[in-house]
Design a protein around this motif. Structure first.
Motif: not given
Length: 198
Positions: A169-183
């Motif tokens: 689900g969407l809520q669970a991927v926010f940490p990975l989205v943050a890592v993606f943006l930082l990369a």
């Protein structure tokens, strides 16, 4: 690795598109543009058919120990196909804005063609080339369709995000989205600031 290959292959190609006369340039430009104009899933299928284990090219690479399906090498291939046209077209525009007469002046002072391009044209086109490299970086990291077909494993960040959204689900991927943006974001920002400061 993909960006290094893209710069080494794409910069001479961008020079050719920006400087060479004749109609052959139009054909070369069409070949470069084609991957940008195709849906990425369709391009991924064509790459899989061309480089897959059953294809002649795929068998040729397999003979030297390189498998181009669901391997790091396939991931690299997919990333290059995704980002190379973006870099070439943007770099061509940056190079074309530098008057060719400057290269000619450098050559009258003893530089060869490529020495003049390295010493004169590339520094003068640095802002546009930094933008081209930034676009290629973001395009390479963000590619989804080609990698989904050619290199599902190992999953790139966009494919992993898509998989996690499906599973968690969407809520669970926010940490990975943050890592993606930082990369993704620091390199284009750094290139832009370096180009402006130089």
């Amino acid at each position: 690795m993909a960006l290094c290959i893209i710069v080494l292959v794409g910069t001479p190609l961008a020079f050719y598109l920006a400087r060479a006369p004749g109609r052959l340039v139009l054909l070369a430009e069409a070949v470069v543009l084609m991957p940008m104009l195709m849906p990425t899933l369709a391009l991924g299928i064509l790459i899989a058919v061309t480089y897959g284990p059953a294809a002649p090219l795929g068998r040729a690479f397999a003979a030297i120990g390189i498998t181009l399906a669901n391997t790091p090498a396939a991931f690299l291939l997919a990333t290059i196909y995704a980002a190379l046209p973006t870099y070439v077209i943007a770099a061509r525009g940056a190079i074309a804005q530098v008057p060719q007469e400057y290269e000619g002046l450098a050559r009258t002072l003893g530089d060869g063609l490529w020495a003049a391009r390295l010493r004169v044209t590339l520094p003068m086109a640095r802002k546009g080339l930094a933008a081209a490299l930034s676009l290629a970086w973001v395009r390479a990291l963000g590619e989804f369709g080609i990698i989904l077909i050619v290199a599902y494993y190992p999953a790139g960040m966009p494919v992993q995000l898509w998989t996690d959204v499906q599973d968690l689900g969407l809520q669970a991927v926010f940490p990975l989205v943050a890592v993606f943006l930082l990369a993704t974001l620091p390199v284009p920002l750094w290139l832009s600031l370096r180009a402006r400061a130089a």
